[in-house]
Design an enzyme around this catalytic site. Structure first.
Site, PDB file in Angstrom:
ATOM      1  CB  CYS A  48      20.578  -8.861 -23.724  1.00 29.69           C
ATOM      2  SG  CYS A  48      20.180  -9.940 -25.101  1.00 29.69           S
ATOM      3  CB  CYS A  53      16.725  -9.868 -25.712  1.00 29.29           C
ATOM      4  SG  CYS A  53      17.528  -8.299 -25.474  1.00 29.29           S
ATOM      5  CE  LYS A  56      11.565 -10.215 -26.092  1.00 33.48           C
ATOM      6  NZ  LYS A  56      12.020  -8.845 -26.195  1.00 33.48           N
ATOM      7  CE1 TYR A 183      11.522   0.042 -28.688  1.00 35.41           C
ATOM      8  CE2 TYR A 183      11.812  -2.195 -29.505  1.00 35.41           C
ATOM      9  CZ  TYR A 183      12.001  -0.837 -29.640  1.00 35.41           C
ATOM     10  OH  TYR A 183      12.656  -0.370 -30.733  1.00 35.41           O
ATOM     11  CD  GLU A 187       9.214  -7.087 -26.659  1.00 37.84           C
ATOM     12  OE1 GLU A 187       9.724  -7.000 -27.780  1.00 37.84           O
ATOM     13  OE2 GLU A 187       9.891  -7.236 -25.623  1.00 37.84           O
ATOM     14  CG  HIS A 440       3.541 -18.161 -54.423  1.00 37.96           C
ATOM     15  ND1 HIS A 440       2.836 -17.114 -53.880  1.00 37.96           N
ATOM     16  CD2 HIS A 440       2.627 -19.103 -54.779  1.00 37.96           C
ATOM     17  CE1 HIS A 440       1.549 -17.405 -53.910  1.00 37.96           C
ATOM     18  NE2 HIS A 440       1.393 -18.601 -54.450  1.00 37.96           N
ATOM     19  CD  GLU A 445       4.423 -14.484 -52.710  1.00 36.38           C
ATOM     20  OE1 GLU A 445       4.572 -14.596 -53.925  1.00 36.38           O
ATOM     21  OE2 GLU A 445       3.830 -15.337 -52.019  1.00 36.38           O
TER      22      GLU A 445
HETATM   23  P1  NDP Z   1      10.260   2.599 -23.772  1.00 36.67           P
HETATM   24  O1  NDP Z   1      11.046   3.852 -23.750  1.00 36.67           O
HETATM   25  O2  NDP Z   1      10.151   1.820 -25.015  1.00 36.67           O
HETATM   26  O3  NDP Z   1       8.786   2.898 -23.264  1.00 36.67           O
HETATM   27  C1  NDP Z   1       8.567   3.509 -22.054  1.00 36.67           C
HETATM   28  C2  NDP Z   1       7.091   3.833 -21.962  1.00 36.67           C
HETATM   29  O4  NDP Z   1       6.784   4.317 -20.672  1.00 36.67           O
HETATM   30  C3  NDP Z   1       6.661   4.880 -22.959  1.00 36.67           C
HETATM   31  O5  NDP Z   1       5.403   4.519 -23.458  1.00 36.67           O
HETATM   32  C4  NDP Z   1       6.597   6.138 -22.100  1.00 36.67           C
HETATM   33  O6  NDP Z   1       5.649   7.056 -22.554  1.00 36.67           O
HETATM   34  C5  NDP Z   1       6.155   5.572 -20.777  1.00 36.67           C
HETATM   35  N1  NDP Z   1       6.589   6.364 -19.639  1.00 36.67           N
HETATM   36  C6  NDP Z   1       7.818   6.827 -19.377  1.00 36.67           C
HETATM   37  N2  NDP Z   1       7.847   7.481 -18.199  1.00 36.67           N
HETATM   38  C7  NDP Z   1       6.607   7.419 -17.703  1.00 36.67           C
HETATM   39  C8  NDP Z   1       6.005   7.916 -16.521  1.00 36.67           C
HETATM   40  N3  NDP Z   1       6.709   8.587 -15.603  1.00 36.67           N
HETATM   41  N4  NDP Z   1       4.701   7.681 -16.328  1.00 36.67           N
HETATM   42  C9  NDP Z   1       3.988   6.988 -17.242  1.00 36.67           C
HETATM   43  N5  NDP Z   1       4.500   6.509 -18.381  1.00 36.67           N
HETATM   44  C10 NDP Z   1       5.800   6.706 -18.614  1.00 36.67           C
HETATM   45  O7  NDP Z   1      10.866   1.751 -22.578  1.00 36.67           O
HETATM   46  P2  NDP Z   1      10.761   0.203 -22.238  1.00 36.67           P
HETATM   47  O8  NDP Z   1      11.023   0.103 -20.787  1.00 36.67           O
HETATM   48  O9  NDP Z   1       9.528  -0.364 -22.795  1.00 36.67           O
HETATM   49  O10 NDP Z   1      11.999  -0.381 -22.996  1.00 36.67           O
HETATM   50  C11 NDP Z   1      13.279   0.218 -22.786  1.00 36.67           C
HETATM   51  C12 NDP Z   1      14.126   0.053 -23.996  1.00 36.67           C
HETATM   52  O11 NDP Z   1      14.630  -1.260 -24.035  1.00 36.67           O
HETATM   53  C13 NDP Z   1      13.377   0.243 -25.312  1.00 36.67           C
HETATM   54  O12 NDP Z   1      13.315   1.585 -25.686  1.00 36.67           O
HETATM   55  C14 NDP Z   1      14.194  -0.579 -26.262  1.00 36.67           C
HETATM   56  O13 NDP Z   1      15.236   0.197 -26.761  1.00 36.67           O
HETATM   57  C15 NDP Z   1      14.719  -1.696 -25.369  1.00 36.67           C
HETATM   58  N6  NDP Z   1      13.916  -2.898 -25.547  1.00 36.67           N
HETATM   59  C16 NDP Z   1      13.974  -3.532 -26.752  1.00 36.67           C
HETATM   60  C17 NDP Z   1      13.239  -4.665 -26.995  1.00 36.67           C
HETATM   61  C18 NDP Z   1      13.322  -5.310 -28.333  1.00 36.67           C
HETATM   62  O14 NDP Z   1      14.277  -5.038 -29.054  1.00 36.67           O
HETATM   63  N7  NDP Z   1      12.360  -6.130 -28.719  1.00 36.67           N
HETATM   64  C19 NDP Z   1      12.364  -5.240 -25.982  1.00 36.67           C
HETATM   65  C20 NDP Z   1      12.347  -4.492 -24.743  1.00 36.67           C
HETATM   66  C21 NDP Z   1      13.093  -3.359 -24.549  1.00 36.67           C
HETATM   67  P3  NDP Z   1       5.930   8.041 -23.803  1.00 36.67           P
HETATM   68  O15 NDP Z   1       5.791   7.208 -25.029  1.00 36.67           O
HETATM   69  O16 NDP Z   1       4.876   9.069 -23.673  1.00 36.67           O
HETATM   70  O17 NDP Z   1       7.307   8.571 -23.595  1.00 36.67           O
END
Ligand code: NDP
Length: 463
Positions: A48, A53, A56, A183, A187, A440, A445
């Site tokens: 983080c 976070c 980012k 995410y 982002e 407002h 709101e």
């Molecule tokens: P996520 O799990 O959010 O997303 C991973 C993405 O990669 C999904 O779209 C998934 O597809 C795809 N994917 C997974 N494996 C493969 C593969 N082998 N080939 C192709 N595509 C694949 O992970 P992130 O890395 O984006 O983030 C990790 C975690 O970190 C988040 O889940 C969140 O909890 C946390 N995070 C939170 C943030 C915030 O609070 N703002 C910001 C960044 C991260 P599918 O959808 O089909 O599974």
């Protein structure tokens, strides 16, 4: 206090990993009088603070000036802006170093010992440190080792980067392909696009943010495209190869295309290898996370685990809450379980997305519901030519009952959902929202002035 032996240094608690969960747990346990060691092999602060976070959000702020410059003309401004990536990276690094020092102080002030080393479990209560060779004996061990980006096993994957490297690029690439639809993908896509990089997302699904409310997904998808981000759905990256300054990407539909950089945002995996977890007899979940009970206790009663390594929710505030609950339970004689049932979350893309509770599709299977929905141009856009609209959605049990979900797309979404989390956690009904006087002019709101549902579900059927 445990008995010192000639070989091992004895602690009440050894924490492995100085991220959000580990630092909170170690600090609180030390405050409660425990003799604590926190072992960390990298920087203090975890994903983080160091490469997640916090940096980012600095990048998000930087990228959002583009949208502000676009509307500025309507307010009479003429802006001749230029952007310098090394300045942003250097200032970000300076602030991260300051925060890291604050985390170190948070541990050391109450008396915890920070040990910069790698810890390996050699038994249920013993730890060997790799660099120094020190041997630690612990009454309780807490594993808070977090996770790491997952890179698909494809030819040429070493040519791609992950979010780890994205924070330290020497220069911005001319173009970037980001694989994933979660995410990190959305982002970083809005960060790169906002900073002028030609940006493409490729995702195996049919719309970004699987699992989120459908209107949020569609609204975000449209908003990304409105910012010039190319979206390629239902496609995978098959292979990467170098060609001059470019990386040539082969897609699953047989198309090939060159990009300046390729980033994998394909999820994260728990850091569970090379810590001797087997020696301590710790059970894993089928998804390769450490299995824990409601008090974060593993299958070994003297070993606990919190944060991403447990796979309950990969969110910093959840890890912090779990770390605090662990310290309360074990070192303050106050058994505390974390409630994971209602967790709000925000995606700092552009437009911003934030959500709490059930999606519309989920809520429709929970009985009869009403859906209150509004879409409008945020006030900041109205003096400009920007037509993008924001969306606020409130889902309640039928007839003004309990609020089941709230979903917001647009400026300030995260801040609004953070506060909506309070009444929702109290079990608020529509009437409780209505009792609040509107402020407002604000976007929020709208949440307290909904008069009639936009539509209803009765028996699972939309009407
Ligand atoms: P996520 O799990 O959010 O997303 C991973 C993405 O990669 C999904 O779209 C998934 O597809 C795809 N994917 C997974 N494996 C493969 C593969 N082998 N080939 C192709 N595509 C694949 O992970 P992130 O890395 O984006 O983030 C990790 C975690 O970190 C988040 O889940 C969140 O909890 C946390 N995070 C939170 C943030 C915030 O609070 N703002 C910001 C960044 C991260 P599918 O959808 O089909 O599974």
């Amino acid at each position: 206090m445990r008995r010192e032996t000639s070989l091992a240094e004895v602690f009440d608690l050894v924490v492995i990993g100085a991220g959000s969960g580990g630092v909170r747990a170690g600090r609180l346990a030390a405050t409660y009088g425990a003799r604590v060691a926190v072992v960390e092999e990298y920087r203090v602060g975890g994903t983080c603070v160091i490469r997640g976070c916090v940096p980012k959000k600095f990048f998000v702020y930087a990228s959002r000036f583009t949208d502000m410059f676009e509307v500025a003309g309507g307010f009479g401004w003429t802006v001749n802006a230029s952007f310098d990536w090394p300045t942003l990276v250097a200032n970000k690094d300076k602030e991260i170093a300051r925060l890291e020092a604050a985390y170190v102080a948070a541990l050391e002030t109450p008396g915890a010992e920070l040990i910069r080393d790698r810890a390996i479990l050699t038994g249920p209560s013993s730890i060997q440190l790799v660099k120094s060779g020190r041997v630690l004996e612990a009454g309780t061990i807490l594993i808070a080792t977090g996770g790491h980006p997952h890179i698909p096993d494809i030819p040429g994957n070493e040519l791609g980067i992950t979010s780890n490297e994205a924070f330290h690029l020497a220069t911005l690439p001319r173009s970037i392909l980001i694989e994933g639809g979660g995410y990190v993908a959305v982002e970083f896509a809005t960060i790169f696009a906002g900073l002028g990089v030609d940006t493409t997302i490729v995702y195996r699904g049919d719309c970004v943010l699987r699992g989120f409310d459908e209107d949020l997904r569609q609204g975000l998808s449209a908003g990304l495209q409105a910012r010039g981000i190319r979206l390629i759905y239902e496609t995978n990256v098959r292979a990467l190869r170098k060609s001059g300054d470019n990386i040539v990407v082969s897609f699953s539909d047989e198309v090939e295309a060159p990009f300046g950089a390729v980033m994998f945002a394909t999820g994260r995996r728990a850091n569970v290898s090379g810590y001797g977890l087997e020696a301590a007899g710790i059970e894993m979940t089928p998804g390769r996370h450490i299995a824990v009970d409601e008090y974060s206790r593993t299958s070994n009663p003297s070993i606990y685990a919190v944060g991403d390594v447990t796979g309950r929710s990969q969110l910093t505030p959840v890890a912090i809450r779990e770390g605090a609950a662990f310290a309360e339970t074990v070192f303050n004689n106050n058994p505390t379980a974390v409630d994971h049932s209602l967790i709000g979350t925000a995606v700092f893309a552009e437009p911003e997305v934030a959500t709490i509770g059930l999606t519309e599709a989920e809520a429709a299977t929970h009985g009869d519901i009403d859906v209150y929905l509004v879409r409008f141009r945020p006030m900041i856009n109205t003096l400009s030519t920007r037509t993008e609209r924001m969306m606020l959605k409130l889902i309640t049990l039928a007839g003004g009952g309990r609020v089941l979900g709230c979903h917001i797309l647009g400026p300030g979404a995260a801040e609004m959902i953070q506060l909506v989390a309070i009444p929702m956690g109290m079990g608020a009904a529509k009437a409780d929202f209505d009792r609040a006087m509107a402020m407002h002019p604000t976007a929020g709101e709208e949440l307290v002035t909904f008069r009639a549902p936009a539509y209803r579900y009765r028996g699972g059927v939309r009407s």
